[in-house]
Design an enzyme around this catalytic site. Structure first.
Site, mmCIF file in Angstrom:
data_model
loop_
_atom_site.group_PDB
_atom_site.id
_atom_site.type_symbol
_atom_site.label_atom_id
_atom_site.label_comp_id
_atom_site.label_asym_id
_atom_site.label_seq_id
_atom_site.Cartn_x
_atom_site.Cartn_y
_atom_site.Cartn_z
ATOM 1 N N GLN A 173 -5.012 -1.624 9.863
ATOM 2 C CA GLN A 173 -4.795 -2.939 9.250
ATOM 3 C C GLN A 173 -5.285 -4.041 10.198
ATOM 4 O O GLN A 173 -4.922 -4.076 11.371
ATOM 5 C CB GLN A 173 -3.301 -3.118 8.950
ATOM 6 C CG GLN A 173 -2.967 -4.388 8.200
ATOM 7 C CD GLN A 173 -3.538 -4.437 6.787
ATOM 8 O OE1 GLN A 173 -3.474 -3.457 6.049
ATOM 9 N NE2 GLN A 173 -4.113 -5.569 6.408
ATOM 10 N N LYS A 182 0.840 -1.204 0.000
ATOM 11 C CA LYS A 182 0.000 0.000 0.000
ATOM 12 C C LYS A 182 0.877 1.258 0.000
ATOM 13 O O LYS A 182 0.636 2.199 -0.757
ATOM 14 C CB LYS A 182 -0.917 0.001 1.237
ATOM 15 C CG LYS A 182 -2.055 -1.016 1.119
ATOM 16 C CD LYS A 182 -2.772 -1.267 2.422
ATOM 17 C CE LYS A 182 -3.782 -2.402 2.236
ATOM 18 N NZ LYS A 182 -4.416 -2.852 3.475
ATOM 19 N N ASP A 212 -11.515 2.323 3.849
ATOM 20 C CA ASP A 212 -11.840 0.904 3.688
ATOM 21 C C ASP A 212 -13.334 0.699 3.434
ATOM 22 O O ASP A 212 -13.750 -0.385 3.022
ATOM 23 C CB ASP A 212 -11.470 0.140 4.977
ATOM 24 C CG ASP A 212 -10.147 -0.585 4.839
ATOM 25 O OD1 ASP A 212 -9.749 -0.871 3.691
ATOM 26 O OD2 ASP A 212 -9.517 -0.862 5.879
#
Ligand code: NDP
Length: 306
Positions: free
Chosen positions: A96, A52, A119
Site C-alpha cells: 500500500q 480490500k 496492482d
C-alpha cells in the site's frame, strides 16, 4: 438526460462473476490468497486496506495484512516482499502506497514478483500492457474499460481524450483505450487550449486531481465522461460554489467537515454529457473489484487453470 454510469452496479456484477472462480480454485486445492503490506498509519491507506480485506472476505479470498513498523528500512521491507514472493499460498502482493520517506518505494515495487503484482505496477507488467500481452493491468484503468464495455459505450474508432499522464491512471488507461481501437490523445498540465482538445472527445477521461476542473465547456455534447478524480473539499465556500448550494451536499459537509468531488463539474456533465460517472459511486468502486479480479486471475495462472 445523460446516463449515469453506476460503478456500484458494475462492481457487484464483477464480484458475482468472481465468486464461482474463487470456488473452483478452492475446490482445486486452495482459495486465492492476497497479502497486503501496510506500513504506518496513513488514515486514507487504513480505509483502503480495510475495504480490500472486507471484499476478500465477501468473495472467499484468503487475505493477510502485514503491519510492519513505520520505522522499517528498505532492506527490511524487501525481505518481507521476498518472503511473500516465495509463499505458495499467496497469489497477489500489494504494497500500500504511500510508503514512509526512508523507504525506496521504486525498489520495493520492483521486488514484487511480476506474477504476484496484482496492482499491475511492475515494469514487466507495464511492458505487457504496452505490448498487449496478458498480465495484470492497473486496477483503476482496467475498471474504467469494464465500465465502458458493460454500458456498451463504443470505443473502436472513437476519439478518446485522457487528461492526466500518471503511471497509475492516465498512461495505462490511454493504452487500454488504444487497445480497444480508440484514437487517443493524452493531455497534461502543459497542453495548450485544453477545453478545445477535450471538446473533440467522444470519451473524456479526467484523472487530474483538481476539483471540478472539467466544466461544461470542455465536454462535447453527448460524450461519455469518466471522472477518476477524488478530491476532498475542506472549505465550505468551495463546496457551496461547486455544488451550487445543494442542501444535501452542504448538510453532508456540515456533518463530516468535508465533501468529495471529482475532477468534473457534476452540473456541467449533467447538462452536456451523454453519459457520466458520478463521484462518489462511479469509478471508485471498480478499483477494488479489479484488484480482486487480478488476484483471482493470478491464482488461476499459478494453478494452471487458464
Ligand atoms: P497525479 O497527480 O499523479 O497526476 C495528475 C495528472 O494531471 C498529471 O499528469 C498532471 O499533469 C495533470 N494535471 C494537473 N493539473 C492539470 C491541469 N491544470 N491541466 C491539465 N492537466 C493537469 O494524479 P493521479 O493520476 O494519481 O490521480 C488523479 C486523480 O484521480 C486524483 O484525484 C486521485 O485521487 C484520483 N484517483 C482515483 C482513483 C479511484 O479509484 N477512483 C485511483 C487513483 C487516483 P503533469 O504530468 O503535467 O503534471
Amino acid at each position: 438526460m445523460p446516463r449515469i454510469l453506476d460503478g456500484t452496479r458494475v462492481r457487484d456484477e464483477i464480484k458475482n462473476e468472481l465468486k464461482p472462480r474463487v470456488a473452483a480454485l478452492a475446490a482445486h486445492g486452495r482459495p486465492p490468497g492476497l497479502a497486503v503490506a501496510l506500513v504506518g498509519h496513513d488514515p486514507g491507506s487504513e480505509i483502503y486496506v480495510r475495504n480490500k480485506i472486507k471484499t476478500c472476505q465477501e468473495l472467499g479470498i484468503y487475505s493477510e495484512t502485514l503491519r510492519p513498523p513505520e520505522t522499517i528500512t528498505t532492506d527490511e521491507l524487501l525481505r518481507t516482499v521476498e518472503e511473500l514472493n516465495r509463499r505458495g499460498d499467496i497469489d497477489g502482493i500489494l504494497v500500500q502506497l504511500p510508503l514512509p520517506k526512508q523507504v525506496d518505494a521504486k525498489r520495493i515495487l520492483l521486488a514484487v514478483s511480476p506474477e504476484k503484482d496484482v496492482d499491475g505496477f511492475h515494469p514487466c507488467n507495464v511492458g505487457n500492457l504496452v505490448a498487449g500481452l496478458p498480465g495484470p493491468r492497473a486496477c483503476t484503468p482496467a475498471g474504467i474499460i469494464e465500465m465502458l464495455k458493460r454500458y456498451e459505450i463504443p470505443m473502436a474508432g472513437r476519439r478518446a481524450v485522457v487528461v492526466g499522464r500518471s503511471d497509475i491512471v492516465g498512461k495505462p488507461v490511454a493504452l487500454l483505450l488504444l487497445h480497444q481501437h480508440a484514437t487517443v490523445t493524452i493531455c497534461h498540465s502543459k497542453t495548450p487550449d485544453l477545453p478545445s482538445v477535450c471538446r473533440q472527445a467522444d470519451i473524456l477521461v479526467a484523472a487530474i486531481g483538481r476539483p471540478a476542473m472539467i466544466t461544461a465547456d470542455y465536454i462535447k455534447p453527448g460524450a461519455a465522461v469518466i471522472d477518476v478524480g477524488m478530491n476532498r473539499l475542506d472549505a465550505r465556500a468551495d463546496a457551496a460554489r461547486i455544488f451550487r448550494n445543494s442542501p444535501e451536499k452542504l448538510a453532508s459537509f456540515d456533518k463530516k467537515g468535508n465533501v468529495l468531488v471529482g475532477d468534473v463539474d457534476p452540473f456541467g456533465a449533467a447538462e452536456v454529457a451523454g453519459a457520466y460517472t458520478p463521484v462518489p459511486g462511479g469509478v471508485g468502486p471498480l478499483t477494488i473489484a479489479m484488484l480482486m479480479a487480478n488476484t483471482v486471475a493470478a491464482a488461476e495462472r499459478r494453478a494452471g487453470l487458464c
